[in-house]
Enzyme design. Structure first.
Site, mmCIF file in Angstrom:
data_model
loop_
_atom_site.group_PDB
_atom_site.id
_atom_site.type_symbol
_atom_site.label_atom_id
_atom_site.label_comp_id
_atom_site.label_asym_id
_atom_site.label_seq_id
_atom_site.Cartn_x
_atom_site.Cartn_y
_atom_site.Cartn_z
ATOM 1 N N GLN A 323 0.829 -1.205 0.000
ATOM 2 C CA GLN A 323 0.000 0.000 0.000
ATOM 3 C C GLN A 323 0.859 1.249 0.000
ATOM 4 O OE1 GLN A 323 -3.225 -0.647 -0.275
ATOM 5 N NE2 GLN A 323 -3.607 1.502 -0.695
ATOM 6 N N HIS A 326 2.214 2.924 -3.249
ATOM 7 C CA HIS A 326 1.292 3.612 -4.153
ATOM 8 C C HIS A 326 1.675 5.070 -4.343
ATOM 9 C CE1 HIS A 326 -2.070 1.307 -5.642
ATOM 10 N NE2 HIS A 326 -2.226 0.704 -4.493
ATOM 11 N N GLU A 392 -10.065 2.318 3.529
ATOM 12 C CA GLU A 392 -10.351 1.918 2.146
ATOM 13 C C GLU A 392 -10.233 0.402 1.996
ATOM 14 O OE1 GLU A 392 -8.569 2.703 -2.363
ATOM 15 O OE2 GLU A 392 -7.421 3.282 -0.586
ATOM 16 N N HIS A 393 -9.116 -0.149 2.457
ATOM 17 C CA HIS A 393 -8.895 -1.595 2.435
ATOM 18 C C HIS A 393 -8.751 -2.091 3.873
ATOM 19 C CE1 HIS A 393 -6.917 0.041 -1.283
ATOM 20 N NE2 HIS A 393 -7.682 -0.882 -1.847
ATOM 21 N N ASP A 426 -6.751 -5.757 -6.054
ATOM 22 C CA ASP A 426 -6.265 -4.757 -7.004
ATOM 23 C C ASP A 426 -6.246 -5.296 -8.426
ATOM 24 O OD1 ASP A 426 -5.851 -2.752 -5.180
ATOM 25 O OD2 ASP A 426 -3.694 -3.088 -4.977
ATOM 26 N N HIS A 486 -51.595 21.776 -3.666
ATOM 27 C CA HIS A 486 -51.506 20.324 -3.641
ATOM 28 C C HIS A 486 -52.855 19.714 -3.302
ATOM 29 C CE1 HIS A 486 -47.236 21.031 -3.753
ATOM 30 N NE2 HIS A 486 -46.930 19.753 -3.593
#
Length: 495
Positions: A323, A326, A392-393, A426, A486
């Site tokens: 990770q 990245h 996220e993960h 991934d 209405h």
């Protein structure tokens, strides 16, 4: 897969004094706040005999703060690019302006970015096919395998939502499910080409049933073009950044040659734009959001691993480093109820990160500066910390991994057990890798066919007499709300 190649917007400096926590919200009307972990040091730790890669934190030191994912400078730059692309705001983007911007910013060679029509921002289908054919047999096989697995999962998602019809007084009501007309997909270029993002976005749009799919990627590598061929993109734009988002949001007019023939075909405006990108992509998506739909405003990528004493330190460390490489602002977080595991993982991270080639090693080392570990009392507190951060993960590497996973509530993607590496997600196990970042997993999920689908409701009254109770309910409620028009519209349906 989250925002990539984003510059560090906030420095989290280690200190022995408490740090202030600010709530930052954007004044830009289209920005969607996200959240991230921020730690406020309260304890002075003893001097360590070796440098720790993962800063040690206690559960009390980890807070959740709202942070705007849109960089203000990038926002102003993206707006300027969009204005240049579309001088007249009621029209599509100018092909000449796109060629000029793409050449100036390095998306296509400068000698092809002029106004003389000698180059094109569109990659031809034959060029994408040639890129696929140029791969070796193993590369083609892997690309096709990934495509097939993502397609199977996305098509199963599509089958999970269907048209529905129910009875109502005097008639019927229901929902219809249909795809948007045109989908725009972004795949990052930059430091690393991401053909996996091509598969994840384009294949998902196709599975949803979108008749037109546009893909944009700056300086696309051969593998990126090959992935576009396999995924079935209709139009491939060799542009990136804000200019790519603007082109897909507003469309691009066809460009004619000197003899009046169409030199570059038109790009249709897209109803939805998805896919991760850098800070200019994120900023541009925040601007066009509303004019068209977007999937999310992604922040830095992150992983959180819950590990107990049964975890394999080498595997956990490898996943944290995967990770961290990245981007310099990516975050890797270890949460454990065992201090020995934290020590062992930290030692492995130190060894393994030094064994990486460049530039991966430098990127990972920088990302690890804002990564940390948390020692908890027990697994229950580990789960509570994970739910607080909504990563996220989320990886579960514990003795009873499925039981622990079942108790976790907030995350983008969940990876259960030692064998289930996040990197398998991934690269196309099936579920999409475009996931919510920075705590937004508390209220939303990752990219799916649902981003490209419209679930619309309808109703029909066949028997006026049978619906009279519903008419009277509407008259009464309208007057309780003070909406006389209405009430009278409902009264007009009385028998």
């Amino acid at each position: 897969m989250a925002m990539v190649n984003h510059h560090l917007s906030l420095s989290l400096k280690r200190s022995t004094v408490p740090a202030l926590i600010f709530l930052v919200r954007s004044q830009h009307h289209n920005s969607i706040p996200t959240a991230f972990a921020f730690y406020s040091p309260k304890v002075v730790y003893p001097t360590q005999t070796r440098t720790m890669m993962l800063t040690r934190r206690t559960p009390e030191q980890v807070q959740l703060e709202i942070k705007d994912p849109v960089d203000p400078t990038a926002l102003a730059q993206a707006k300027a690019i969009l204005d240049e692309l579309r001088p007249e705001t009621q029209t599509a983007c100018s092909p000449d302006a796109l060629l000029s911007i793409a050449g100036r910013l390095g998306d296509i060679p400068k000698d092809q970015g002029s106004n003389n029509g000698s180059g094109s921002y569109i990659v031809s289908p034959s060029e994408c096919r040639a890129a696929f054919d140029s791969l070796d047999d193993d590369e083609r096989k892997s690309l096709l395998n990934i495509h097939d697995r993502v397609k199977v999962f996305a098509e199963a998602q599509r089958r999970s939502v269907v048209d529905v019809e129910v009875d109502i007084p005097g008639g019927k009501s229901g929902q219809s499910v249909s795809p948007c007309r045109a989908a725009g997909c972004y795949a990052p270029g930059g430091r690393y080409p991401l053909p996996s993002s091509v598969i994840m976005t384009v294949v998902t749009a196709r599975a949803a049933g979108c008749p037109h799919v546009v893909l944009a990627s700056p300086r696309p590598a051969t593998i990126t073009l090959a992935a576009a061929h396999v995924a079935g993109a209709d139009i491939v734009l060799r542009v990136g950044g804000a200019q790519a988002i603007g082109s897909m949001a507003y469309g691009v007019s066809a460009k004619s040659s000197s003899n009046g023939e169409e030199a570059i075909p038109a790009v249709p405006p897209c109803d939805v734009i998805v896919g991760p990108g850098n800070k200019w992509v994120t900023a541009a998506k925040s601007i066009v959001n509303g004019y068209c739909g977007i999937d999310m405003l992604a922040g830095p990528s992150e992983v959180l691993v819950i590990a107990d004493k049964t975890a394999d330190a080498k595997i956990v460390a490898a996943d944290l480093i995967a990770q961290a490489e990245h981007d310099v602002v990516a975050r890797a977080i270890l949460v454990s109820d065992d201090g020995g595991v934290i020590d062992a993982v930290d030692e492995e991270v130190t060894k393994q990160v030094e064994a990486l080639p460049e530039p991966n090693r430098s990127t990972a080392r920088e990302a690890l500066k804002q990564s940390f570990s948390i020692l908890c009392r027990d697994i229950d507190e580990c789960i509570a910390m994970s739910d607080k951060l909504a990563p996220e993960h989320l990886e579960i590497q514990t003795k009873n991994s499925q039981d622990v996973a079942d108790r976790c509530g907030n995350y983008g993607g969940l990876f259960i057990g030692t064998n289930c590496a996040e990197v398998l997600g991934d690269y196309g196990a099936g579920p999409n890798h475009t996931l919510p970042t920075g705590g937004t997993g508390r209220y939303t999920g990752g990219l799916s066919v649902f981003n490209f689908l419209r679930i619309r409701t309808w109703m029909r009254i066949d028997d006026r007499a049978e619906c009279q109770e519903m008419v009277e309910d509407s008259v009464r409620m309208a007057r309780l709300e003070g909406l006389e028009g209405h009430a009278r519209a409902a009264e007009a349906r009385r028998v």
